[in-house]
Design an enzyme around this catalytic site. Sequence first.
Site, mmCIF file in Angstrom:
data_model
loop_
_atom_site.group_PDB
_atom_site.id
_atom_site.type_symbol
_atom_site.label_atom_id
_atom_site.label_comp_id
_atom_site.label_asym_id
_atom_site.label_seq_id
_atom_site.Cartn_x
_atom_site.Cartn_y
_atom_site.Cartn_z
ATOM 1 N N PHE A 57 -5.136 7.597 6.503
ATOM 2 C CA PHE A 57 -5.571 6.272 6.960
ATOM 3 C C PHE A 57 -4.508 5.183 6.769
ATOM 4 O O PHE A 57 -4.769 4.014 7.068
ATOM 5 C CB PHE A 57 -6.873 5.866 6.247
ATOM 6 C CG PHE A 57 -6.793 5.856 4.738
ATOM 7 C CD1 PHE A 57 -6.246 4.771 4.059
ATOM 8 C CD2 PHE A 57 -7.285 6.920 3.995
ATOM 9 C CE1 PHE A 57 -6.173 4.749 2.678
ATOM 10 C CE2 PHE A 57 -7.226 6.911 2.600
ATOM 11 C CZ PHE A 57 -6.660 5.819 1.946
ATOM 12 N N GLU A 80 0.997 -5.852 -9.122
ATOM 13 C CA GLU A 80 0.455 -6.439 -7.886
ATOM 14 C C GLU A 80 0.469 -7.970 -7.953
ATOM 15 O O GLU A 80 0.705 -8.639 -6.942
ATOM 16 C CB GLU A 80 -0.955 -5.907 -7.634
ATOM 17 C CG GLU A 80 -0.966 -4.422 -7.278
ATOM 18 C CD GLU A 80 -2.357 -3.870 -7.006
ATOM 19 O OE1 GLU A 80 -3.353 -4.615 -7.127
ATOM 20 O OE2 GLU A 80 -2.448 -2.676 -6.651
ATOM 21 N N THR A 95 -15.476 1.827 -2.728
ATOM 22 C CA THR A 95 -14.628 1.662 -1.543
ATOM 23 C C THR A 95 -15.457 1.725 -0.262
ATOM 24 O O THR A 95 -15.282 0.906 0.648
ATOM 25 C CB THR A 95 -13.560 2.778 -1.517
ATOM 26 O OG1 THR A 95 -12.890 2.813 -2.782
ATOM 27 C CG2 THR A 95 -12.556 2.552 -0.399
ATOM 28 N N TYR A 107 0.819 -1.223 0.000
ATOM 29 C CA TYR A 107 0.000 0.000 0.000
ATOM 30 C C TYR A 107 0.853 1.272 0.000
ATOM 31 O O TYR A 107 0.377 2.332 0.379
ATOM 32 C CB TYR A 107 -0.962 -0.007 1.187
ATOM 33 C CG TYR A 107 -2.214 -0.824 0.959
ATOM 34 C CD1 TYR A 107 -3.119 -0.493 -0.055
ATOM 35 C CD2 TYR A 107 -2.516 -1.919 1.759
ATOM 36 C CE1 TYR A 107 -4.275 -1.227 -0.267
ATOM 37 C CE2 TYR A 107 -3.681 -2.664 1.556
ATOM 38 C CZ TYR A 107 -4.549 -2.303 0.543
ATOM 39 O OH TYR A 107 -5.702 -3.027 0.339
ATOM 40 N N ARG A 147 -18.876 -5.499 -1.646
ATOM 41 C CA ARG A 147 -18.744 -4.583 -0.513
ATOM 42 C C ARG A 147 -20.099 -4.218 0.081
ATOM 43 O O ARG A 147 -20.229 -4.124 1.302
ATOM 44 C CB ARG A 147 -17.937 -3.354 -0.934
ATOM 45 C CG ARG A 147 -16.426 -3.682 -1.013
ATOM 46 C CD ARG A 147 -15.637 -2.631 -1.726
ATOM 47 N NE ARG A 147 -14.198 -2.724 -1.489
ATOM 48 C CZ ARG A 147 -13.299 -2.011 -2.141
ATOM 49 N NH1 ARG A 147 -13.680 -1.148 -3.070
ATOM 50 N NH2 ARG A 147 -12.006 -2.143 -1.865
ATOM 51 N N ARG A 149 -13.564 -4.608 -10.393
ATOM 52 C CA ARG A 149 -13.906 -3.359 -9.685
ATOM 53 C C ARG A 149 -15.425 -3.191 -9.599
ATOM 54 O O ARG A 149 -15.943 -2.734 -8.589
ATOM 55 C CB ARG A 149 -13.273 -2.148 -10.381
ATOM 56 C CG ARG A 149 -11.762 -2.100 -10.386
ATOM 57 C CD ARG A 149 -11.137 -1.880 -9.039
ATOM 58 N NE ARG A 149 -11.540 -0.638 -8.391
ATOM 59 C CZ ARG A 149 -10.946 -0.127 -7.304
ATOM 60 N NH1 ARG A 149 -9.911 -0.743 -6.732
ATOM 61 N NH2 ARG A 149 -11.389 0.980 -6.757
ATOM 62 N N HIS A 153 -9.789 -6.301 -1.887
ATOM 63 C CA HIS A 153 -8.957 -5.393 -2.683
ATOM 64 C C HIS A 153 -9.001 -5.866 -4.124
ATOM 65 O O HIS A 153 -9.024 -7.067 -4.386
ATOM 66 C CB HIS A 153 -7.491 -5.429 -2.213
ATOM 67 C CG HIS A 153 -6.545 -4.795 -3.204
ATOM 68 N ND1 HIS A 153 -6.311 -3.442 -3.226
ATOM 69 C CD2 HIS A 153 -5.852 -5.325 -4.249
ATOM 70 C CE1 HIS A 153 -5.482 -3.160 -4.234
ATOM 71 N NE2 HIS A 153 -5.188 -4.281 -4.870
HETATM 72 P P1 GDP Z 1 -9.983 0.781 -3.230
HETATM 73 O O1 GDP Z 1 -9.143 0.831 -4.478
HETATM 74 O O2 GDP Z 1 -11.456 0.841 -3.508
HETATM 75 O O3 GDP Z 1 -9.614 -0.399 -2.333
HETATM 76 O O4 GDP Z 1 -9.675 2.118 -2.389
HETATM 77 P P2 GDP Z 1 -8.310 2.943 -2.198
HETATM 78 O O5 GDP Z 1 -7.233 2.412 -3.084
HETATM 79 O O6 GDP Z 1 -8.657 4.388 -2.275
HETATM 80 O O7 GDP Z 1 -7.931 2.653 -0.671
HETATM 81 C C1 GDP Z 1 -7.271 1.454 -0.309
HETATM 82 C C2 GDP Z 1 -7.926 0.921 0.941
HETATM 83 O O8 GDP Z 1 -7.710 1.851 2.021
HETATM 84 C C3 GDP Z 1 -9.453 0.799 0.895
HETATM 85 O O9 GDP Z 1 -9.903 -0.385 0.254
HETATM 86 C C4 GDP Z 1 -9.799 0.787 2.358
HETATM 87 O O10 GDP Z 1 -9.516 -0.472 2.980
HETATM 88 C C5 GDP Z 1 -8.834 1.839 2.901
HETATM 89 N N1 GDP Z 1 -9.421 3.183 2.886
HETATM 90 C C6 GDP Z 1 -9.721 3.966 1.810
HETATM 91 N N2 GDP Z 1 -10.231 5.145 2.175
HETATM 92 C C7 GDP Z 1 -10.252 5.129 3.536
HETATM 93 C C8 GDP Z 1 -10.671 6.080 4.522
HETATM 94 O O11 GDP Z 1 -11.136 7.194 4.208
HETATM 95 N N3 GDP Z 1 -10.542 5.697 5.831
HETATM 96 C C9 GDP Z 1 -10.035 4.475 6.199
HETATM 97 N N4 GDP Z 1 -9.942 4.177 7.501
HETATM 98 N N5 GDP Z 1 -9.630 3.565 5.289
HETATM 99 C C10 GDP Z 1 -9.745 3.876 3.982
HETATM 100 MG MG MG Z 2 -7.084 1.064 -4.657
#
Ligand code: GDP
Ligand code: MG
Length: 140
Positions: free
Chosen positions: A59, A128, A93, A51, A104, A87, A117
């Site tokens: 976060f 990845e 998300t 990550y 989700r 997706r 993920h």
């Molecule tokens: P994804 O691609 O939909 O998984 O979302 P992102 O790549 O933006 O974020 C990666 C992961 O970080 C997400 O799947 C969540 O587990 C976590 N995450 C994203 N946004 C937030 C947030 O605003 N707060 C918290 N606590 N976790 C977040």
């Molecule tokens: Mg992502």
Amino acid sequence: MAVERTLSIIKPDATRRNLTGKINAVFEGNGLRIVAQKRIQLTKATAGAFYEVHKERPFYNDLVSFMISGPVVVQVLEGENAVLKNREVMGATDPKKAEAHTIRAQFAESIEANSVHGSDSLENAKNEIAFFFAGTEILP
Ligand code: GDP
Ligand code: MG
């Protein structure tokens, strides 16, 4: 349309609630084939590196702690337009914003503990997949 591969992770909130099979059934029901899969315990170093793109986000530390809070299932999914298809199947998300039929919406606990993920581009999918799998572990 092109056959693609994407990296999927079933996250600790879902393995804890014994949802691996239910989530895999959603993938398979949507034409995504599980061509590689293993259940592993991420370390802080591994989750942090995976990550890394989010390391400036507020976060990030919580996300890494969550991802090492229990086992995960890392997977390679294969199918037509697999990156975008996955997706769509995952949903937004934030589970409150995800469409009702998505993984989700059905299973996530919160915006962080959101069960799955999935790679967000074909280029990221390649990187990845290579992060977790040797070519010999992928069996279409
Ligand atoms: P994804 O691609 O939909 O998984 O979302 P992102 O790549 O933006 O974020 C990666 C992961 O970080 C997400 O799947 C969540 O587990 C976590 N995450 C994203 N946004 C937030 C947030 O605003 N707060 C918290 N606590 N976790 C977040
Ligand atoms: Mg992502």
